[in-house]
Design an enzyme around this catalytic site. Structure first.
Site, PDB file in Angstrom:
ATOM      1  N   GLU A   1      -6.820   4.797   8.113  1.00  0.00           N
ATOM      2  CA  GLU A   1      -6.653   6.212   7.778  1.00  0.00           C
ATOM      3  C   GLU A   1      -7.914   6.776   7.131  1.00  0.00           C
ATOM      4  O   GLU A   1      -8.248   7.953   7.326  1.00  0.00           O
ATOM      5  CB  GLU A   1      -5.432   6.375   6.862  1.00  0.00           C
ATOM      6  CG  GLU A   1      -4.130   6.125   7.609  1.00  0.00           C
ATOM      7  CD  GLU A   1      -2.971   5.729   6.721  1.00  0.00           C
ATOM      8  OE1 GLU A   1      -1.901   5.440   7.288  1.00  0.00           O
ATOM      9  OE2 GLU A   1      -3.123   5.693   5.480  1.00  0.00           O
TER      10      GLU A   1
ATOM     11  N   SER B   1       3.740  -2.165  10.622  1.00  0.00           N
ATOM     12  CA  SER B   1       5.191  -2.239  10.858  1.00  0.00           C
ATOM     13  C   SER B   1       5.777  -3.573  10.399  1.00  0.00           C
ATOM     14  O   SER B   1       6.655  -4.143  11.054  1.00  0.00           O
ATOM     15  CB  SER B   1       5.515  -1.962  12.330  1.00  0.00           C
ATOM     16  OG  SER B   1       5.105  -0.655  12.694  1.00  0.00           O
TER      17      SER B   1
ATOM     18  N   HIS C   1      -9.508   1.149   5.328  1.00  0.00           N
ATOM     19  CA  HIS C   1      -8.221   1.374   5.986  1.00  0.00           C
ATOM     20  C   HIS C   1      -8.411   2.340   7.149  1.00  0.00           C
ATOM     21  O   HIS C   1      -9.238   3.258   7.085  1.00  0.00           O
ATOM     22  CB  HIS C   1      -7.209   1.931   4.987  1.00  0.00           C
ATOM     23  CG  HIS C   1      -5.800   1.900   5.488  1.00  0.00           C
ATOM     24  ND1 HIS C   1      -5.313   2.858   6.351  1.00  0.00           N
ATOM     25  CD2 HIS C   1      -4.784   1.032   5.258  1.00  0.00           C
ATOM     26  CE1 HIS C   1      -4.044   2.576   6.635  1.00  0.00           C
ATOM     27  NE2 HIS C   1      -3.700   1.477   5.985  1.00  0.00           N
TER      28      HIS C   1
ATOM     29  N   LYS D   1       0.078   4.294  -0.244  1.00  0.00           N
ATOM     30  CA  LYS D   1      -0.552   5.477   0.343  1.00  0.00           C
ATOM     31  C   LYS D   1      -0.328   6.682  -0.592  1.00  0.00           C
ATOM     32  O   LYS D   1      -0.370   6.515  -1.811  1.00  0.00           O
ATOM     33  CB  LYS D   1      -0.056   5.709   1.771  1.00  0.00           C
ATOM     34  CG  LYS D   1      -0.242   4.450   2.637  1.00  0.00           C
ATOM     35  CD  LYS D   1       0.016   4.668   4.085  1.00  0.00           C
ATOM     36  CE  LYS D   1      -0.205   3.367   4.856  1.00  0.00           C
ATOM     37  NZ  LYS D   1      -0.042   3.555   6.310  1.00  0.00           N
TER      38      LYS D   1
ATOM     39  N   GLU E   1      -5.058  -4.949  10.703  1.00  0.00           N
ATOM     40  CA  GLU E   1      -4.056  -3.917  10.916  1.00  0.00           C
ATOM     41  C   GLU E   1      -4.311  -3.207  12.233  1.00  0.00           C
ATOM     42  O   GLU E   1      -5.106  -2.258  12.289  1.00  0.00           O
ATOM     43  CB  GLU E   1      -4.089  -2.897   9.771  1.00  0.00           C
ATOM     44  CG  GLU E   1      -3.648  -3.449   8.436  1.00  0.00           C
ATOM     45  CD  GLU E   1      -3.184  -2.337   7.508  1.00  0.00           C
ATOM     46  OE1 GLU E   1      -2.010  -2.346   7.129  1.00  0.00           O
ATOM     47  OE2 GLU E   1      -3.991  -1.458   7.192  1.00  0.00           O
TER      48      GLU E   1
ATOM     49  N   ASN F   1       0.859  -1.188   0.000  1.00  0.00           N
ATOM     50  CA  ASN F   1       0.000   0.000   0.000  1.00  0.00           C
ATOM     51  C   ASN F   1       0.892   1.234   0.000  1.00  0.00           C
ATOM     52  O   ASN F   1       1.489   1.587   1.014  1.00  0.00           O
ATOM     53  CB  ASN F   1      -0.904  -0.013   1.237  1.00  0.00           C
ATOM     54  CG  ASN F   1      -1.755   1.249   1.354  1.00  0.00           C
ATOM     55  OD1 ASN F   1      -1.896   2.006   0.397  1.00  0.00           O
ATOM     56  ND2 ASN F   1      -2.324   1.474   2.524  1.00  0.00           N
TER      57      ASN F   1
ATOM     58  N   GLY G   1       2.870   2.244  11.203  1.00  0.00           N
ATOM     59  CA  GLY G   1       3.842   3.338  11.157  1.00  0.00           C
ATOM     60  C   GLY G   1       4.557   3.611  12.465  1.00  0.00           C
ATOM     61  O   GLY G   1       5.324   4.560  12.565  1.00  0.00           O
TER      62      GLY G   1
END
Length: 267
Positions: free
Chosen positions: A111, A225, A109, A19, A179, A17, A185
């Site tokens: 985000e 990660s 996702h 992003k 996730e 991904n 991250g």
């Protein structure tokens, strides 16, 4: 195809991904270099499915490159509209993605949930939209650090997946990506055992909603990660069938090493 490492009968899926990174020119250079790196390393095509998920503006360019050079990567988008068309400025229809030979689309996702206020209902609508257009939704679920402390690791992702699968037929082809938001991250991945515990419960949700056959064939990925140093340990888990990779998927050598996890010592 069969996972040559575990014999589970589910082809491992390593998905990158990107992003909001890499313009269409950078995308060409990246995909070419990744392909060459895997060829130089004598990576066995077909042992792992490799997917790249560029920004919308890169999709046509990457599609053309994959087709012209016969690169064995699946193409996916990072989102789609729950609407098929019409007066929805800035939205992208699943019909458009299908015309670009996208196979997959990421839905839900964290985000998108956090920054665009996507509810479980919107995610469910997007899953249905993807399936209407012959796309395979990669359904993302996961808990925040606050959720983890309050409810435990599996309660929130289980609830999110139940909502996303509600009303689907047993034949629906989906991928699930666990996730944990606290791991994305952060450099602090879940342990392989934590990932396995949640992924096993998510497989139970697929069985509950879509049936035992669907649960047996559905691939469940871990994301958060992920890197070359820890991917092999995740892939040893019986209910982890691959990884949705973020930052590490933007570094050619690192992503190539993740894809080649079967060559790592002890796998």
């Amino acid at each position: 195809m069969t996972d040559q490492t575990t014999g589970r009968g589910r082809l491992p899926f390593i998905a990158g991904n990107w992003k909001m990174n890499l313009d269409h020119l950078q995308a060409v250079a990246f995909v070419q270099k990744l392909h060459w790196t895997l060829k130089d390393a004598k990576h066995e095509e077909g042992s792992v499915e490799v997917g790249v998920f560029p920004p919308f503006t890169d999709l046509r360019t990457v599609q053309t490159l994959i087709d012209a050079d016969k690169i064995p990567f699946a193409l996916g988008a990072q989102d789609l509209s729950q609407h098929d068309g019409g007066a929805y400025t800035g939205e992208v229809s699943g019909a458009f993605l299908k015309k670009l030979d996208c196979t997959y689309v990421i839905i839900g996702h964290s985000e998108r949930r956090q920054y665009h206020a996507e509810s479980d209902e919107i995610v469910a609508d997007k899953v249905k939209a993807a399936l209407r257009h012959g796309l395979v939704p990669v359904i993302c679920v996961g808990e925040t650090a606050e959720d983890l402390e309050r409810f435990g690791a599996s309660a929130v992702p289980v609830g999110q997946l139940q909502a996303a699968l509600d009303g689907l037929s047993a034949g629906a082809d989906v991928v699930v990506a666990y996730e944990p938001v606290w791991a994305i991250g952060s450099g602090q991945a879940a342990t392989p055992e934590q990932a396995q515990e949640v992924c096993a419960k998510l497989r139970g949700v697929v069985a509950e909603k879509l049936g035992a056959d669907a649960a047996a064939r559905t691939r469940i990925l871990y994301g958060g990660s992920v890197k070359a140093a820890n991917i092999a340990a995740f892939m040893r888990q019986p209910d982890v069938d691959g990884a949705l990779v973020g930052g590490a998927s933007l570094v050619v050598d690192e992503f190539a090493a993740i894809i080649r996890y079967q060559k790592h010592v002890g796998v």
